[in-house]
Design an enzyme around this catalytic site. Structure first.
Site, PDB file in Angstrom:
ATOM      1  N   LYS A 170       2.794  -6.579   0.132  1.00 41.05           N
ATOM      2  CA  LYS A 170       2.848  -6.883  -1.307  1.00 41.05           C
ATOM      3  C   LYS A 170       4.228  -6.521  -1.832  1.00 41.05           C
ATOM      4  O   LYS A 170       4.562  -5.365  -2.027  1.00 41.05           O
ATOM      5  CB  LYS A 170       1.796  -6.089  -2.100  1.00 41.05           C
ATOM      6  CG  LYS A 170       1.708  -6.643  -3.530  1.00 41.05           C
ATOM      7  CD  LYS A 170       1.238  -5.647  -4.560  1.00 41.05           C
ATOM      8  CE  LYS A 170       2.327  -4.907  -5.260  1.00 41.05           C
ATOM      9  NZ  LYS A 170       3.258  -5.700  -6.083  1.00 41.05           N
ATOM     10  N   GLU A 173       6.181  -7.584  -7.877  1.00 43.40           N
ATOM     11  CA  GLU A 173       5.798  -8.834  -8.548  1.00 43.40           C
ATOM     12  C   GLU A 173       6.984  -9.524  -9.213  1.00 43.40           C
ATOM     13  O   GLU A 173       6.944 -10.722  -9.457  1.00 43.40           O
ATOM     14  CB  GLU A 173       4.677  -8.581  -9.565  1.00 43.40           C
ATOM     15  CG  GLU A 173       4.968  -7.558 -10.661  1.00 43.40           C
ATOM     16  CD  GLU A 173       4.685  -6.103 -10.233  1.00 43.40           C
ATOM     17  OE1 GLU A 173       4.874  -5.776  -9.046  1.00 43.40           O
ATOM     18  OE2 GLU A 173       4.303  -5.313 -11.109  1.00 43.40           O
ATOM     19  N   GLY A 223       8.840   3.033  -3.510  1.00 42.31           N
ATOM     20  CA  GLY A 223       8.878   2.856  -4.965  1.00 42.31           C
ATOM     21  C   GLY A 223       9.032   4.191  -5.650  1.00 42.31           C
ATOM     22  O   GLY A 223       9.526   5.154  -5.057  1.00 42.31           O
ATOM     23  N   GLY A 224       8.572   4.264  -6.889  1.00 43.35           N
ATOM     24  CA  GLY A 224       8.771   5.477  -7.687  1.00 43.35           C
ATOM     25  C   GLY A 224       7.758   6.573  -7.357  1.00 43.35           C
ATOM     26  O   GLY A 224       6.693   6.310  -6.794  1.00 43.35           O
ATOM     27  N   THR A 227       4.111   6.261  -8.920  1.00 45.92           N
ATOM     28  CA  THR A 227       3.256   5.323  -8.184  1.00 45.92           C
ATOM     29  C   THR A 227       2.883   5.920  -6.835  1.00 45.92           C
ATOM     30  O   THR A 227       1.737   5.792  -6.389  1.00 45.92           O
ATOM     31  CB  THR A 227       3.978   3.975  -7.977  1.00 45.92           C
ATOM     32  OG1 THR A 227       4.674   3.645  -9.162  1.00 45.92           O
ATOM     33  CG2 THR A 227       3.024   2.877  -7.620  1.00 45.92           C
ATOM     34  N   GLY A 228       3.843   6.568  -6.197  1.00 49.15           N
ATOM     35  CA  GLY A 228       3.583   7.186  -4.889  1.00 49.15           C
ATOM     36  C   GLY A 228       2.419   8.160  -4.960  1.00 49.15           C
ATOM     37  O   GLY A 228       1.571   8.200  -4.064  1.00 49.15           O
ATOM     38  N   GLU A 245       8.209   6.289   0.707  1.00 45.43           N
ATOM     39  CA  GLU A 245       9.661   6.362   0.497  1.00 45.43           C
ATOM     40  C   GLU A 245       9.868   6.327  -1.002  1.00 45.43           C
ATOM     41  O   GLU A 245       9.779   5.266  -1.627  1.00 45.43           O
ATOM     42  CB  GLU A 245      10.362   5.162   1.140  1.00 45.43           C
ATOM     43  CG  GLU A 245      10.256   5.098   2.643  1.00 45.43           C
ATOM     44  CD  GLU A 245      11.087   6.150   3.353  1.00 45.43           C
ATOM     45  OE1 GLU A 245      12.022   6.695   2.741  1.00 45.43           O
ATOM     46  OE2 GLU A 245      10.760   6.454   4.512  1.00 45.43           O
ATOM     47  N   CYS A 279      18.027   3.749  -4.242  1.00 49.54           N
ATOM     48  CA  CYS A 279      17.310   5.036  -4.146  1.00 49.54           C
ATOM     49  C   CYS A 279      18.239   6.148  -3.702  1.00 49.54           C
ATOM     50  O   CYS A 279      18.055   7.300  -4.075  1.00 49.54           O
ATOM     51  CB  CYS A 279      16.130   4.907  -3.195  1.00 49.54           C
ATOM     52  SG  CYS A 279      16.598   4.294  -1.588  1.00 49.54           S
ATOM     53  N   GLU A 380      15.646  10.798 -11.870  1.00 50.01           N
ATOM     54  CA  GLU A 380      16.267   9.574 -11.359  1.00 50.01           C
ATOM     55  C   GLU A 380      16.384   8.549 -12.495  1.00 50.01           C
ATOM     56  O   GLU A 380      15.371   8.135 -13.058  1.00 50.01           O
ATOM     57  CB  GLU A 380      15.390   9.018 -10.240  1.00 50.01           C
ATOM     58  CG  GLU A 380      15.958   7.781  -9.586  1.00 50.01           C
ATOM     59  CD  GLU A 380      14.987   7.175  -8.581  1.00 50.01           C
ATOM     60  OE1 GLU A 380      13.797   6.989  -8.912  1.00 50.01           O
ATOM     61  OE2 GLU A 380      15.426   6.860  -7.471  1.00 50.01           O
TER      62      GLU A 380
END
Ligand code: NAD
Length: 485
Positions: A170, A173, A223-224, A227-228, A245, A279, A380
């Site tokens: 995925k 989006e 991702g961030g 979300t992780g 990651e 990143c 970040e």
């Protein structure tokens, strides 16, 4: 979407407009899935794993397929690079470099697919054989971000295939185009039906289904942090393997004895490359007191001249930010920095040029007089924003550099190799560069300490993420042991 070897619409028939961050033109319309599409893709991947040939195909043959994908990426490099620039706004030169790296990632994993068949253990028991074999994990969900859309996806797809897994990918989006294209290439390369599946759509339904569905054995996410953490929780449904990651706030430490010209030049590249949406961006500069002022002057002089523009124009050095929402987040951080007392000495606003007004541009921005406890130094920003701190001893530099929740990457600049190596050993980060910034390659592992993530991508470790380890013990001369007599 690509499910079970077929190109399909979303179950809902919904679509999404993909817009260019350079001028907000619609550049593509893609399917917009939801949980139902993820479930279908997971089902296809499950069947291909449990009943298909791929997991038991000899590793050298799987390697050959991965090798063919690498060559197709090289063949379609220009088309892929143009799609990436259209979708992300990054310069065409950057996109071409990404495509070279991506082909190398596939080549590397094709090459190591059959190089490690396991090992024999010296068994402590007589007349026995003890061996360790590697097997694929199963169905892998793979979720990637928008900043390096195909590059980040390739770090997951190539090792997963080489190790014999089946996958559901995925992409973000908002930047799905190159990932769609690589599925065409994987089809051409002869990846069997059901082994690779592509779902498109938002994280809250398409992505979260991948993380919580109990038919998925592993979830790999880039991702961030926020979300992780959600993914980690969702993965607990069936105690999935997880690889994360996440972000970074990467310190770039410059000692007074560094090669001044190279360190200035690379400090610019460290933070402003791809408008800071990297990143591993060197967004946190720590400069030794005695050269601080001249270093800052030189940086400002150069950063002022960075040419923003259309990624397709030869002379553009930096593209826009990815979206209006993301630019608003960067602007908020800059306001916070000012309120915290950091001194804004460059940028801090959108550019004035007429031709950039439809894009999500933001000027290269520099803050001095930063303290380690400021939000703008700790968090970040993921934009073209540099914070500069002064230090006077190597111990202070390292202590400050380690003072965030992140531990992705960092750099040390010094001609005193003993000092540089000492600092590298003290930095709690997955990657440390000495007298360089940003190099990463397929052969070396990539990943974070602390909250920058879990597990490693690339290198041999990147293949091992997609393998289970099984111990097989054989008694050559089985006899009753009479334990219960
Ligand atoms: P993000 O976390 O918003 O989204 C990443 C992906 O997760 C997208 O595909 C998104 O749709 C999906 N997602 C969102 N919510 C989800 C949910 N609840 N469940 C499952 N999937 C969900 O990150 P982003 O804004 O796309 O990317 C920027 C971030 O990625 C930055 O923090 C950056 O540091 C990080 N990043 C890290 C690395 C690395 O190697 N460590 C590399 C690139 C980017």
């Amino acid at each position: 979407m690509y499910i079970n070897g077929e190109w399909v619409e979303a179950v809902s028939k919904n679509t999404r407009d993909i817009i260019s961050p350079f001028d907000q033109e619609i550049v593509a319309i893609t399917a917009e899935g939801d949980e139902r599409d993820s479930k279908q893709a997971i089902e296809a991947a499950r069947k291909a794993f449990d009943q298909g040939e791929w997991p038991v195909t000899p590793a050298n043959e799987r390697g050959e397929v991965v090798y063919r994908i690498a060559h197709l990426i090289r063949k379609y490099k220009e088309e892929l690079a143009k799609l990436e620039t259209l979708d992300t706004g990054k310069t065409l030169e950057e996109s071409r470099a990404d495509m070279n790296d991506i082909a190398n990632v596939f080549l590397y994993f094709a090459g190591i697919a059959d190089k490690d068949g396991g090992s024999i253990i010296s068994s402590p028991l007589p007349d026995s054989e003890s061996k360790v074999v590697k097997e694929p994990v199963g169905v892998c969900g793979q979720i990637s971000p928008w900043n390096y859309p195909l590059l980040q996806a390739s770090w997951k797809i190539a090792p997963a295939l080489a190790a014999g897994n089946t996958i559901v990918v995925k992409p973000s989006e908002i930047t799905p185009l190159t990932t769609v294209k690589i599925f065409e290439l994987m089809e051409q390369a002869g990846v069997p039906k059901g082994v690779v599946n592509l779902v498109l759509g938002p994280g809250y339904n398409v992505g979260s289904e991948l993380s919580k569905n109990t038919d998925v054995d592993l979830i790999s996410f880039t991702g961030g942090i926020k979300t992780g953490k959600k993914i980690m929780q969702a993965a607990s449904t069936n105690v999935k393997k997880i690889a994360l990651e996440l972000g970074g706030k990467n310190p770039n430490i410059v000692f007074a004895d560094a090669d001044f010209e190279t360190a200035v030049d690379q400090a610019m590249n460290a933070v402003f490359f791809h408008a800071g949406q990297v990143c591993s961006a060197g967004a946190r500069l720590l400069v030794e007191e005695s050269i601080h002022d001249s270093f800052v002057d030189e940086l400002v002089k150069r950063a002022k001249n960075i040419k923003l523009g259309n990624g397709f124009d030869e002379d553009t050095q930096s593209g826009p930010l990815i979206s209006a929402e993301h630019r608003a987040k960067v602007e908020e951080y800059v306001e916070t920095g000012k309120q915290e007392g950091a001194e804004l000495i460059l940028g801090g606003k959108r550019p004035d040029q007429e031709e950039l007004q439809n894009g999500f541009f933001y000027l290269p921005t520099i803050f001095t007089h930063c303290r380690s406890d400021m939000k703008i130094v700790q968090e970040e920003v993921f934009g073209p924003v540099l914070t500069i701190e002064k230090f006077s001893t190597k111990e202070e530099a390292v202590e400050r550099a380690n003072s965030t929740i992140y531990g992705l990457a960092g750099a040390v600049w010094s001609t005193d190799i003993g000092k540089a190596e000492w600092a590298a050993s003290k930095l709690r980060m997955g990657t440390v560069w000495i007298n360089d910034f940003h190099p990463y390659f397929a052969q070396a592992p990539w990943g974070g300490y602390k909250q920058s993530g879990l597990g490693r991508e690339l290198g041999h470790a990147g293949l091992e993420e997609y393998q289970e380890t099984k111990h097989i013990f054989r008694n050559r001369n089985p006899e009753p042991i009479h334990w219960f007599e």
